[in-house]
Design an enzyme around this catalytic site. Structure first.
Site, short mmCIF file in Angstrom:
data_model
loop_
_atom_site.label_atom_id
_atom_site.label_comp_id
_atom_site.label_asym_id
_atom_site.label_seq_id
_atom_site.Cartn_x
_atom_site.Cartn_y
_atom_site.Cartn_z
N LYS A 39 0.91 -1.28 0.06
CA LYS A 39 0.01 0.11 0.02
C LYS A 39 0.90 1.19 0.20
CE LYS A 39 -0.52 0.49 5.24
NZ LYS A 39 -0.88 -0.21 6.10
N ARG A 134 -6.07 1.05 17.43
CA ARG A 134 -6.76 1.00 16.18
C ARG A 134 -7.71 -0.39 15.94
NH1 ARG A 134 -3.36 1.53 10.59
NH2 ARG A 134 -3.42 -0.73 10.80
C1 LIG Z 1 -0.01 -0.62 6.97
C2 LIG Z 1 -0.16 -1.90 7.54
C3 LIG Z 1 1.19 -2.75 7.73
C4 LIG Z 1 2.40 -2.19 7.19
O1 LIG Z 1 3.02 -1.13 7.73
P1 LIG Z 1 4.36 -0.64 7.51
O2 LIG Z 1 4.68 0.26 8.47
O3 LIG Z 1 4.37 -0.07 6.02
O4 LIG Z 1 5.41 -1.95 7.48
C5 LIG Z 1 1.06 -3.95 8.26
N1 LIG Z 1 -0.35 -4.18 9.04
C6 LIG Z 1 -1.31 -3.30 8.89
C7 LIG Z 1 -2.36 -3.78 9.50
C8 LIG Z 1 -1.17 -2.31 8.31
O5 LIG Z 1 -2.25 -1.54 8.07
#
Ligand SMILES: *Cc1c(COP(=O)(O)O)cnc(C)c1O
Length: 363
Positions: A39, A134
């Site tokens: 993402k 969250r």
């Molecule tokens: C965005 C996200 C990640 C990855 O996060 P990074 O900091 O880019 O490694 C992993 N798990 C969830 C649930 C996320 O929303």
């Protein structure tokens, strides 16, 4: 549009692949698999393909559209939906993703229902909120009863494991103690269902730091890593880890100069509000040479999160479609038509790769 249009993001696939390989080796040494989270570069399918070729266990995104694009691109690796699904997208989650993170009973029931309609088994990881506030079940009793319900009553779901997310909202550190709490919750579930869970997913880039320090609880066996591979910048710049074995410049933002002029550094006239409703203050440094480039906040969000490769160049500010640079102290004599390069923090990478105005090219 012309072929060589700006602004553009240049993705160095060799550097990206190097970063993925490094993370995989370090994690493998500690018995941990990686879900490559795409993402951060808005799901660019070619980047996803690099994660797949390198051997990531899953390709992961918070957006179904990105997972669909990856699948359509021909990537065969299993796909993971990492934003807990909307009720309204349950059917699509089952269609597109092999596994999803979850924290809501109604959604789990809907996933089971749609998996049955599609004659599929959909894997789920139940999320525990360990304080970051969250997503996730809050109490261990609540998590356990959800797990038992999935295991016993939702026959088209497979309880694949438990997971947590730390650092994204509450900025809570993924300490060994926090991750041991997750393991304890997993083992509570395992004792009740009488089998080992396949995955205990200990978080994102902020948890990868435990791998670097060698103090990851032994049973954590899956991390979901995005930023720490795509940019490897936060770990180095914010948390002070030595990330010199990874490239921080796999992604380059390029923008074109559209005006260079000597102008006063303080606006002339009565100061009101800027394009975004702020009342800014300006330092008067006399007449300075300024360059305008054809890219703005619409394309990257935050001007202070762009990092000019030319260290003598300063970003003064930006409006929607223009960025204003002080080039007075630069060794190079910038002129209209020149291309200026930037490294990126995470937010501008997300914005720029999702902007229809920004081209993406691979080298
Ligand atoms: C965005 C996200 C990640 C990855 O996060 P990074 O900091 O880019 O490694 C992993 N798990 C969830 C649930 C996320 O929303």
């Amino acid at each position: 549009m012309g072929k060589n249009r700006y602004p553009k993001i240049v993705v160095d696939l060799k550097k990206l692949r190097h970063n993925i390989d490094r993370a995989l080796v370090k994690c493998q040494d500690q018995g941990i698999e990686i879900a490559g989270v795409i993402k951060g570069c808005s799901g660019l399918p070619e980047c996803a393909r690099q994660f797949a070729l390198a051997g990531c266990r899953f390709i992961a995104s918070s957006r179904l559209e990105q997972l669909e694009a990856v699948r359509n691109y021909g990537v065969q690796t299993e796909l993971m939906m990492i934003r807990i699904p909307m009720l309204s997208e349950a059917s699509e989650v089952v269609r597109l993703a092999d596994i999803s993170l979850n924290s809501d009973m109604e959604v789990l029931k809907a996933l089971d229902y749609h998996a049955r309609l599609r004659d599929k088994t959909h894997k789920v990881i139940l999320m525990a909120d360990l304080g970051d506030l969250r997503e996730g079940f809050w109490s261990k009793e609540e998590l356990l009863s959800a797990a038992l319900y999935v295991e016993r009553d939702l026959h088209n779901l497979r309880l694949a494991g438990v997971g947590t997310n730390l650092g994204c909202y509450g900025a809570i550190a993924a300490t060994p103690e926090k991750l041991n709490e997750l393991v304890a919750r997993a083992e509570l579930i395992e004792a009740e269902i009488g089998r080992e869970l396949e995955f205990i997913s200990g978080g994102a880039t902020s948890s990868y730091l435990r791998v670097l320090e060698g103090n990851m609880p032994r049973r954590i066996n899956l991390l979901r890593i995005g930023e720490g591979i795509l940019l490897a910048r936060d770990s180095q710049e914010l948390w002070g880890y030595d990330m010199s074995d990874m490239y921080q410049d796999a992604f380059t933002l390029q923008a074109e100069v559209i005006e260079v002029r000597d102008k006063p550094s303080h606006p002339v006239g009565e100061i009101m509000f800027d394009a975004f409703g702020n009342r800014p203050e300006y330092q008067d440094r006399g007449i300075r040479r300024r360059a305008l480039i054809a890219i703005g906040k619409v394309d990257y969000g935050f001007p202070d999160q762009l990092i000019p490769r030319d260290k003598d160049l300063k970003i003064l500010g930006a409006s929607s479609d223009h960025t204003i640079l002080d080039v007075q102290d630069c060794g190079r004599n910038y002129k209209t038509g020149d291309i200026i390069e930037f490294d990126l923090w995470y937010a501008p990478l997300v914005y720029a790769t999702s902007s229809p105005n920004v081209d993406v090219v691979y080298i």
